[in-house]
Design an enzyme around this catalytic site. Structure first.
Site, short mmCIF file in Angstrom:
data_model
loop_
_atom_site.label_atom_id
_atom_site.label_comp_id
_atom_site.label_asym_id
_atom_site.label_seq_id
_atom_site.Cartn_x
_atom_site.Cartn_y
_atom_site.Cartn_z
N CYS A 120 0.81 -1.22 0.00
CA CYS A 120 0.00 0.00 0.00
C CYS A 120 0.85 1.27 0.00
O CYS A 120 0.37 2.33 -0.42
CB CYS A 120 -0.95 0.00 1.19
SG CYS A 120 -2.13 -1.36 1.18
N HIS A 254 -3.49 7.57 2.39
CA HIS A 254 -3.84 6.23 1.91
C HIS A 254 -5.29 5.96 2.26
O HIS A 254 -5.72 6.11 3.41
CB HIS A 254 -2.92 5.21 2.58
CG HIS A 254 -3.27 3.79 2.30
ND1 HIS A 254 -3.68 3.34 1.07
CD2 HIS A 254 -3.25 2.69 3.11
CE1 HIS A 254 -3.91 2.04 1.13
NE2 HIS A 254 -3.65 1.63 2.36
N ASN A 284 -9.94 -0.03 -0.41
CA ASN A 284 -8.48 0.02 -0.33
C ASN A 284 -7.91 -0.60 -1.60
O ASN A 284 -7.96 -1.82 -1.78
CB ASN A 284 -7.99 -0.72 0.91
CG ASN A 284 -6.48 -0.69 1.05
OD1 ASN A 284 -5.76 -0.21 0.18
ND2 ASN A 284 -5.98 -1.22 2.16
#
Length: 333
Positions: A120, A254, A284
């Site tokens: 990520c 994020h 996500n």
């Protein structure tokens, strides 16, 4: 010799065709005896829907769409590109790299191309590396892509993870500049927070897949670590640039969990009105998370010329980082 910097001159993104909202996902899981609901997902994550790749769609194809979108936005021909960095955890194959395949599809013919894996946090790591390489004076224009098809490595029988992830790609075009666009960057990692906190342990040996091929996560540990690491990273990168939190005009964190994002903004001292939120629509998307959100904000003119933009991400490793940018691009008309 004058100092060389880099600046963002274009953004782009791409999503699969199929959007799956929470209720549709809950219905699918319910058919397999896994109970969840729109309310349960929304309350804990802020996610309302996500895009899931259709059969046959590849990571490289998503990267190509995002890269072409960014090239168009920047008004740059592929022949001008001399550096391609692709951040991904879900490449189509072990090798050649996704970046090499992307170079072929775009018709670029010079420079370097390679993949970078920081899950990520991948886009933040890739952007920082591209900036550093441009500053050497060797490279002039770069494509930086964050792309993942996480739906292919999540366990659809594990409610704690399968509701979190979506698929997508985001990209930026970086160009050498006499004035700073990227003001400062900080990358960090704590390898002691290993795959037992967040990881996918599978590997290939002798033509067979060994180990658990699905994402596993200690959600509470990740939550605590994400909040502490990103808040400290933000303070460090602001100090590096000689700026304060009041100077931040736009915050692009994020997009993993709305509660994490809100908690980090609170600890840093950033007004939530300055925070870009797309996790509700995309879930996500791992390495695609930050560039997807950045492109969304840029295209809706939520970022204006000369704004100071803070981008952050945290991922397995555990790895995390922050990039502080002065936005030099004109608003979309």
């Amino acid at each position: 010799m004058p100092q060389i910097y880099s600046k963002i001159i274009g953004t782009g993104s791409a999503l699969p065709q199929r959007a799956t909202d929470n209720q549709a996902l809950a219905d699918e899981l319910g058919l397999r005896g896994i109970q969840t609901s729109d309310e349960w997902i929304r309350t804990r994550t802020g996610i309302e829907k996500r895009y899931l790749a259709e059969r046959g769609l590849t990571t490289t194809q998503l990267a190509e769409r995002a890269a072409k979108s960014a090239l168009w936005d920047a008004g740059v021909d592929p022949s001008e590109i001399d550096l391609i960095i692709v951040a991904t955890t879900t490449p189509d194959m072990i090798f050649p790299s996704t970046a090499c395949q992307l170079q072929k599809l775009l018709g670029c013919s010079k420079g370097a191309a390679f993949d970078l894996q920081a899950v990520c946090a991948g886009f933040i790591y890739a952007l920082t590396n591209a900036d550093a390489l441009i500053r050497t004076g060797v490279y002039k224009k770069a494509i930086v892509v964050g792309v993942d098809i996480m739906s292919r490595i999540v366990d659809w029988d594990d409610r704690s993870t399968c509701v979190l992830f979506g698929d997508g790609a985001g990209a930026v075009i970086l160009e050498a500049s006499n004035e700073p666009g990227i003001l400062a960057a900080r990358l960090s990692v704590d390898g002691t927070l290993d795959e037992n906190v967040l990881g996918c342990k599978a590997f290939i040996n002798g033509g067979e897949v060994h180990g658990d091929p699905y994402v596993r996560m200690d959600g509470q540990h990740v939550f605590r670590m994400a909040v502490s690491s990103m808040s400290e990273s933000a303070k460090a990168v602001l100090s590096d640039a000689g700026l304060s939190v009041e100077d931040i005009d736009c915050y692009v964190p994020h997009q993993a969990n709305l509660r994490i994002m809100q908690k980090v903004a609170q600890k840093i001292g950033i007004d939530e009105n300055k925070m870009v939120v797309t996790v509700n629509r995309h879930g996500n998307t791992s390495a695609a998370s930050v560039p997807l959100a950045l492109d969304n904000a840029a295209r809706h003119n939520d970022i204006k010329k000369n704004d100071i933009v803070l981008m952050q991400a945290v991922g397995a490793g555990m790895a995390w980082g922050s990039v502080l940018v002065k936005w030099t691009k004109e608003n979309n008309q």
